[in-house]
Design a protein around this motif. Structure first.
Motif, PDB file in Angstrom:
ATOM      1  N   ASN A  18       0.718  -1.243  -0.090  1.00 31.68           N
ATOM      2  CA  ASN A  18      -0.004   0.066   0.118  1.00 31.68           C
ATOM      3  C   ASN A  18       0.958   1.252   0.106  1.00 31.68           C
ATOM      4  O   ASN A  18       1.890   1.508   0.725  1.00 31.68           O
ATOM      5  N   LEU A  58      -4.763   8.781   3.142  1.00 32.89           N
ATOM      6  CA  LEU A  58      -4.374   8.422   4.335  1.00 32.89           C
ATOM      7  C   LEU A  58      -3.667   9.396   5.360  1.00 32.89           C
ATOM      8  O   LEU A  58      -2.903   9.001   6.233  1.00 32.89           O
ATOM      9  N   GLY A  59      -3.984  10.348   5.027  1.00 37.66           N
ATOM     10  CA  GLY A  59      -3.567  11.740   5.988  1.00 37.66           C
ATOM     11  C   GLY A  59      -2.411  12.608   5.236  1.00 37.66           C
ATOM     12  O   GLY A  59      -1.990  12.244   4.359  1.00 37.66           O
ATOM     13  N   LYS A  60      -2.000  13.281   6.229  1.00 36.83           N
ATOM     14  CA  LYS A  60      -0.611  14.240   5.858  1.00 36.83           C
ATOM     15  C   LYS A  60       0.634  13.515   5.742  1.00 36.83           C
ATOM     16  O   LYS A  60       0.709  12.413   6.349  1.00 36.83           O
ATOM     17  N   MET A  62       3.368  13.863   7.163  1.00 38.31           N
ATOM     18  CA  MET A  62       3.950  13.269   8.437  1.00 38.31           C
ATOM     19  C   MET A  62       3.185  12.121   8.996  1.00 38.31           C
ATOM     20  O   MET A  62       3.677  11.326   9.670  1.00 38.31           O
ATOM     21  N   ASP A  63       1.739  12.002   9.035  1.00 42.87           N
ATOM     22  CA  ASP A  63       1.048  11.001   9.224  1.00 42.87           C
ATOM     23  C   ASP A  63       1.348  10.033   8.796  1.00 42.87           C
ATOM     24  O   ASP A  63       1.366   8.719   9.218  1.00 42.87           O
ATOM     25  N   GLU A  66       4.467   8.205   9.959  1.00 46.28           N
ATOM     26  CA  GLU A  66       4.181   7.338  10.767  1.00 46.28           C
ATOM     27  C   GLU A  66       3.631   5.971  10.625  1.00 46.28           C
ATOM     28  O   GLU A  66       3.928   4.770  11.459  1.00 46.28           O
ATOM     29  N   GLN A  67       2.688   5.830   9.791  1.00 44.31           N
ATOM     30  CA  GLN A  67       2.123   4.493   9.550  1.00 44.31           C
ATOM     31  C   GLN A  67       3.217   3.666   8.621  1.00 44.31           C
ATOM     32  O   GLN A  67       2.777   2.536   8.740  1.00 44.31           O
ATOM     33  N   ARG A  69       6.358   3.685   9.351  1.00 38.31           N
ATOM     34  CA  ARG A  69       7.155   3.276  10.507  1.00 38.31           C
ATOM     35  C   ARG A  69       6.523   2.190  11.164  1.00 38.31           C
ATOM     36  O   ARG A  69       7.406   1.111  11.543  1.00 38.31           O
ATOM     37  N   ARG A  70       5.215   2.157  11.243  1.00 38.37           N
ATOM     38  CA  ARG A  70       4.568   1.036  12.051  1.00 38.37           C
ATOM     39  C   ARG A  70       4.329   0.071  11.021  1.00 38.37           C
ATOM     40  O   ARG A  70       4.028  -1.194  11.592  1.00 38.37           O
ATOM     41  N   ASP A  72       1.829   0.027   8.873  1.00 33.57           N
ATOM     42  CA  ASP A  72       0.415  -0.046   8.553  1.00 33.57           C
ATOM     43  C   ASP A  72       0.280   0.059   6.945  1.00 33.57           C
ATOM     44  O   ASP A  72      -0.556  -0.637   6.380  1.00 33.57           O
ATOM     45  N   ILE A  73       1.166   0.951   6.173  1.00 34.59           N
ATOM     46  CA  ILE A  73       1.292   0.868   4.901  1.00 34.59           C
ATOM     47  C   ILE A  73       2.904   0.639   4.761  1.00 34.59           C
ATOM     48  O   ILE A  73       3.523   0.791   5.484  1.00 34.59           O
TER      49      ILE A  73
ATOM     50  N   PRO B  37      -6.652  -4.613   9.022  1.00 34.61           N
ATOM     51  CA  PRO B  37      -6.608  -3.882   7.866  1.00 34.61           C
ATOM     52  C   PRO B  37      -5.636  -2.839   8.054  1.00 34.61           C
ATOM     53  O   PRO B  37      -4.890  -2.423   7.471  1.00 34.61           O
ATOM     54  N   ILE B  38      -5.675  -2.370   9.378  1.00 36.44           N
ATOM     55  CA  ILE B  38      -4.494  -1.235   9.926  1.00 36.44           C
ATOM     56  C   ILE B  38      -4.290  -1.764  11.248  1.00 36.44           C
ATOM     57  O   ILE B  38      -5.075  -2.525  12.012  1.00 36.44           O
ATOM     58  N   SER B  39      -3.192  -1.031  11.910  1.00 36.81           N
ATOM     59  CA  SER B  39      -2.960  -1.561  13.411  1.00 36.81           C
ATOM     60  C   SER B  39      -4.039  -0.637  14.107  1.00 36.81           C
ATOM     61  O   SER B  39      -4.453   0.457  13.568  1.00 36.81           O
ATOM     62  N   CYS B  42      -2.883   3.023  14.439  1.00 35.66           N
ATOM     63  CA  CYS B  42      -2.969   3.863  13.074  1.00 35.66           C
ATOM     64  C   CYS B  42      -4.602   4.294  13.519  1.00 35.66           C
ATOM     65  O   CYS B  42      -4.830   5.585  13.046  1.00 35.66           O
ATOM     66  N   GLN B  45      -4.185   7.048  16.103  1.00 36.97           N
ATOM     67  CA  GLN B  45      -3.448   8.414  15.515  1.00 36.97           C
ATOM     68  C   GLN B  45      -4.510   8.969  14.762  1.00 36.97           C
ATOM     69  O   GLN B  45      -4.629  10.454  14.797  1.00 36.97           O
ATOM     70  N   ARG B 291     -10.675   5.653   8.039  1.00 39.74           N
ATOM     71  CA  ARG B 291      -9.267   5.423   7.397  1.00 39.74           C
ATOM     72  C   ARG B 291      -9.362   3.641   7.184  1.00 39.74           C
ATOM     73  O   ARG B 291      -8.730   3.327   6.195  1.00 39.74           O
ATOM     74  N   THR B 294     -11.078   3.640   3.825  1.00 38.13           N
ATOM     75  CA  THR B 294     -10.197   3.771   2.650  1.00 38.13           C
ATOM     76  C   THR B 294      -9.288   2.553   2.259  1.00 38.13           C
ATOM     77  O   THR B 294      -9.142   2.406   1.318  1.00 38.13           O
ATOM     78  N   ILE B 295      -8.742   2.239   3.289  1.00 37.43           N
ATOM     79  CA  ILE B 295      -7.514   1.204   2.999  1.00 37.43           C
ATOM     80  C   ILE B 295      -8.155  -0.293   2.723  1.00 37.43           C
ATOM     81  O   ILE B 295      -7.652  -0.914   1.783  1.00 37.43           O
TER      82      ILE B 295
ATOM     83  N   TYR C 117      11.167   8.678  18.450  1.00 31.53           N
ATOM     84  CA  TYR C 117      11.524   9.238  16.968  1.00 31.53           C
ATOM     85  C   TYR C 117      11.538  10.952  17.192  1.00 31.53           C
ATOM     86  O   TYR C 117      11.905  11.378  15.939  1.00 31.53           O
ATOM     87  N   TYR C 132      -1.119  14.338  20.679  1.00 29.56           N
ATOM     88  CA  TYR C 132      -1.187  12.893  21.226  1.00 29.56           C
ATOM     89  C   TYR C 132      -1.426  12.898  22.590  1.00 29.56           C
ATOM     90  O   TYR C 132      -2.275  11.962  23.125  1.00 29.56           O
TER      91      TYR C 132
END
Ligand code: NA
Ligand code: NA
Lengths: 321, 429, 187
Positions: A18, A58-60, A62-63, A66-67, A69-70, A72-73, B37-39, B42, B45, B291, B294-295, C117, C132
């Motif tokens: 993704n 999927l966001g800006k 920077m978001d 983060e995704q 990094r984790r 998610d994508i 589908p996502i964590s 996520c 956030q 989200r 979308t994904i 980070y 956050y």
């Protein structure tokens, strides 16, 4: 039966990628990514499945980092200037008037300097893949064509990053912090007189409807960093990784070609849309470069470090022709 | 699989009377645990970032502005002015109520605030003139819906944020349909009044009286000029306009009309935030839900499914209107917008409909939801401020709903109603 | 001591909400004024006002939870007899608690990774936990508010449905906020 077994093994091996990015669907970046999707899927016989999520779905930027990094994508793209808060080394690319032309920028980014600047991604579990481009940023406004450094004075423009704000304030402009999505209405309503962006963005965001002058100041070059989750990249077989890296290279080349073409077309079209386009003499651009870099050089060095700054400047000079 | 789990569990939790926001959240985390589908990070956030939005800030600000101006005696002054013009018409009090609602709508961001501000004064006034009680209640409840159709409007802010269109564009596009609703309601109210012999007011105003009514009302009449003029004139963004409206509202209510005390201000501010929180929590959690949609590419799948049944534009738009009316009948408006925009917008844009026009179609549909029993915010408010029985009002509201549906169909099929004004004012749509 | 707790229970979020609401309003208005009068403004104004807004909303959501003011569809459940309704309300509260706990835990993870980070905001040099953190604190407060509500419901299980439900927090001092105007009817 055998048939279902076969299906299971293929679905078990299926790799999903993704990719999220901020540009809209008309941009060369998205078009090149679609080509990337097509050829990777074809060449892997559908084993690799790519989905692209454009236009900040999927966001800006920077978001999305983060995704990735984790995990998610798997991949994302974003201009390095948007990441300088987290990866201060990238601030070096915020220096003004680094490159003479696109080819110069490509040589530096594809060469030693560009590769070195991918390293700060590693501790975050990210792998830099290469640089697409947004292109040189130019200056639009509704007051007067920018022909000399003094012409910027008193013009209200959009600010989006502390270094950029400081540099333009040094040049005499007044800045208002606005997000990209608010720029159009703000121009239309004269909340700001002008803004600076790449030529294709100027066109795709329809800013020409609210502006009169497009001055080719070429004051900064915006790259479009392509990066991935390291664990994901490492999980690929050598063969798949080879294929993907090969196609990434092809996609970057395609994007740069498309960008060049689109920029030329756009520049040819703008006068018909009522926009007065003007070149800015090299000596005036140099004058602005000195003025603006003087204002932000210390800030940039304090962020990216003297060593990286010197290395990049050396490479930039070495690749100048 | 994902779709069934996501929506199936959402509806199950809704029926169990789990708060809407939490029902969305529970359905999302359930889907995340099963399908991944996502964590979950996520999701969280995205949820937290969902509220990190400058346009959304306008929601509590406009709520506060409408509330303080209602308390500050502005509605009373607007009514006085409307009475000078329309008081002597047949069914004059009804017309005065509707016109005042149109004006107050340009101050207030919600329908129920409009009903409260105008109904408190006008329902008793109509009863004193022997108007049928449930007619009076239904009239004010319906006229109050323009509070969300005429800008500023919280529904529009929420739509604009969900659909990624400009708030100013929505605000400009809302004026046409808002005035059309007003006109339709005035016509129906006059027809009804003629039938039932509701005479206008005999009162004649001397020139001096008219002047003093106007002077008294100037600070009130200036509010729409400042808010809307400021936005369209490019002086400020909608969010900034909302903040300016708050400060101006405090100034007028506390220092000019002196109907609000400074010591009440902390509570009014707190109250506006509390009222909005119930909606904004839905917005935040829906961002995370969105989200997942979308994904997993749910909206595109649903859009393709709908378009595979029929690609007849008129039919699809009718179906969407029916769906929205149903949803608006049972569900809170803003929540409905947040959930449905990502699903329906791809359908209508692929039919070539302008997203802002669709925004108005959606807002109108859901505004009708304010007056449809069993769940209608404006109906509840009208009952609360007069002593009309809910069942009586539920019956009397029916013809008004029909009038509103006629306007809705006009707005759906004639884009010019929404898009002409933005084009004239050169506002991008 | 008990008095202090009771005061904090009723006033903690309302006081913060009021302060944040007026700070946000003043900051946004000030930006407009500065632009008009001095043709300038703070480049950080928009971002800071957004941060205030996020915190404001999380405190408001927490207080909404305390006062049971969340929007829900209850006309179907209302068909059951009182006892069943009470049990369903308790189940709903527990589901809410599960949701809040899951989000709270993942918010902690997000905050940790922001620290790891060193993610920072754009126009002012602060950690992204300024955003956050609002989710983290907000859901912590919500968990406390939910436990309070569940305890209330167990304690008052035999009381009337209205008292048990405590809609809008009317029986737990929703009208006893320190700055509540006395004489006027409150909507
Ligand atoms: Na309104
Ligand atoms: Na309804």
């Amino acid at each position: 039966s055998q048939e279902t077994d076969g299906k299971e093994t293929t679905s078990a091996k299926k790799i999903e990628i993704n990719i999220g990015h901020e540009s809209n669907v008309q941009t060369p970046c998205h078009k090149a990514l679609l080509e990337f999707e097509k050829s990777v899927e074809e060449k892997s016989d559908g084993r690799i499945d790519i989905k692209i999520f454009p236009a900040s779905q999927l966001g800006k930027a920077m978001d999305m980092m983060e995704q990735v990094r984790r995990g998610d994508i798997q991949m994302s793209l974003g201009a390095t200037t948007l990441f300088t808060q987290t990866i201060p080394e990238f601030a070096v690319w915020d220096s003004f008037y680094l490159f003479d032309d696109e080819a110069h920028a490509h040589r530096v980014l594809d060469g030693k300097a560009g590769k070195e600047l991918l390293k700060p991604l590693e501790p975050m579990g990210l792998t830099g893949l290469g640089y697409m481009e947004i292109g040189f940023r130019n200056f639009s406004n509704s007051k007067q064509p920018i022909k000399t450094a003094e012409d910027v004075q008193g013009i209200k423009i959009r600010g989006y990053n502390p270094i950029q704000i400081k540099a333009w304030e040094a040049a005499g402009a007044t800045l208002t912090n606005l997000s990209w999505t608010e720029v159009f209405t703000s121009l239309q309503q004269n909340l700001i007189d002008g803004q600076e962006c790449a030529t294709t963005s100027f066109y795709t965001a329809k800013f020409y409807e609210a502006q009169k002058y497009w001055s080719l100041t070429k004051h900064i070059y915006t790259n479009y960093l392509w990066y991935a989750n390291t664990k994901f990249m490492d999980s690929l077989s050598d063969e798949d990784r080879g294929l993907i890296e090969e196609e990434i290279e092809a996609a970057i080349k395609l994007e740069r070609d498309l960008m060049k073409k689109q920029e030329e077309e756009t520049l040819a079209q703008l006068p018909d849309l009522g926009i007065e386009v003007n070149e800015v003499p090299l000596e005036e651009r140099k004058k602005m470069a000195e003025l603006m870099n003087a204002a932000v050089k210390e800030d940039i060095i304090s962020k990216c470090g003297q060593e990286i700054y010197n290395m990049v400047m050396k490479e930039v000079e070495a690749e100048r022709k | 699989m994902t779709v069934t789990l996501l929506f199936g569990s959402f509806i199950f939790f809704l029926i169990l009377s789990v708060p809407i926001a939490i029902a969305i959240g529970l359905a999302s985390i359930l889907t995340i645990f099963v399908v991944q589908p996502i964590s979950i990070e996520c999701f969280t956030q995205t949820m937290i970032q969902g509220l990190n939005s400058f346009p959304l800030m306008a929601v509590p600000l406009f709520t506060f502005a409408g509330d303080i101006m209602g308390r500050g005696g502005i509605s009373k002054r607007l009514l006085n002015v409307a009475a000078v013009f329309f008081g002597r018409w047949t069914g004059g009090l009804g017309v005065v109520s509707i016109v005042t609602c149109l004006f107050f709508a340009a101050i207030s961001g919600t329908g129920s605030a409009t009903v409260a501000a105008i109904g408190v004064i006008m329902i008793p006034a109509m009863l004193a003139k022997n108007y049928n009680k449930s007619f009076a209640g239904a009239l004010v409840a319906t006229a109050g819906t323009v509070g969300t159709i005429i800008p500023p409007s919280i529904c529009m802010v929420i739509y604009a944020v969900s659909a990624g269109v400009s708030v100013t564009g929505m605000f400009t596009a809302g004026i046409g349909p808002g005035l059309l609703v007003g006109l339709a309601l005035i016509i129906y109210s006059i027809i009804y009044s003629i039938k039932h012999g509701y005479k206008g007011d005999d009162r004649r105003y001397t020139f001096k009286e008219i002047v003093s009514i106007f002077i008294d009302a100037i600070p009130a009449l200036l509010v729409p000029v400042i808010i809307l003029g400021g936005i369209y004139g490019g002086l400020f963004t909608p969010t900034e306009a909302a903040a300016v409206a708050c400060v101006y509202g405090i100034f007028v209510s506390v220092f000019i009309y002196k109907e609000v005390k400074i010591s009440e201000l902390p509570f009014i501010g707190f109250n506006a935030c509390l009222l909005c929180a119930a909606v904004l929590v839905i917005i935040g959690i829906s961002s995370g839900f969105g989200r997942i949609l979308t994904i997993t590419q749910v909206p595109i799948t649903i859009a393709n499914f709908i378009l595979s049944i029929t690609s007849n534009k008129i039919l699809i738009l009718l179906l969407i209107n029916i769906l929205l009316l149903l949803v608006g009948t049972f569900m809170e408006t803003n929540a409905a917008i947040i959930i449905l925009v990502p699903i329906l917008l791809p359908v209508v844009t692929s039919l070539g409909m302008n997203p802002i026009q669709f925004g108005l179609v959606m807002v109108l549909n859901l505004a009708i939801g304010f007056i449809t029993p069993p769940l209608g915010a404006n109906l509840f408010m009208a009952c609360q401020i007069s002593d009309i029985k809910f069942d009586d009002l539920a019956k009397a509201i029916m013809p008004w709903i029909v009038v509103m549906i006629i306007v809705l169909l006009l707005v759906t099929f004639i884009p010019e109603i929404t898009l002409t004004l933005p084009r004239i004012l050169n506002i991008p749509v | 001591m008990k008095k202090v707790f009771a005061w904090v229970d009723k006033n903690f979020e309302p006081v913060l909400m009021t302060v944040l609401f007026y700070s946000m309003t003043i900051l946004v208005t000030l930006q407009v004024v500065l632009r008009f009068v001095f043709n300038s403004g703070f480049s950080w104004g928009e971002e800071v006002s957004r941060f205030i807004f996020v915190w404001l909303m999380y405190f408001s959501i927490s207080y909404t939870t305390r006062n049971h003011r969340h929007i829900k569809v209850s006309f179907l459940v209302n068909k059951f007899n009182e006892k069943v309704q009470k049990i369903i309300m308790l189940i709903v509260d527990f589901l809410f608690l599960i949701f809040s706990s899951v989000i709270f835990i993942s918010a902690i993870k997000i905050c940790q990774s922001v620290i790891e980070y060193n993610d920072r905001a754009v126009t002012i040099d602060v950690s992204m936990n300024i955003i956050y953190g609002a989710g983290f604190i907000g859901f912590a407060l919500m968990i406390i508010r939910l436990i309070q509500g569940i305890l209330w419901k167990f304690k008052n299980f035999s009381r009337s449905l209205e008292y048990f439900e405590n809609y809008t927090g009317i029986y737990t001092g929703a009208k006893e906020i320190c700055f509540m105007p006395r004489e006027k009817e409150v909507k």
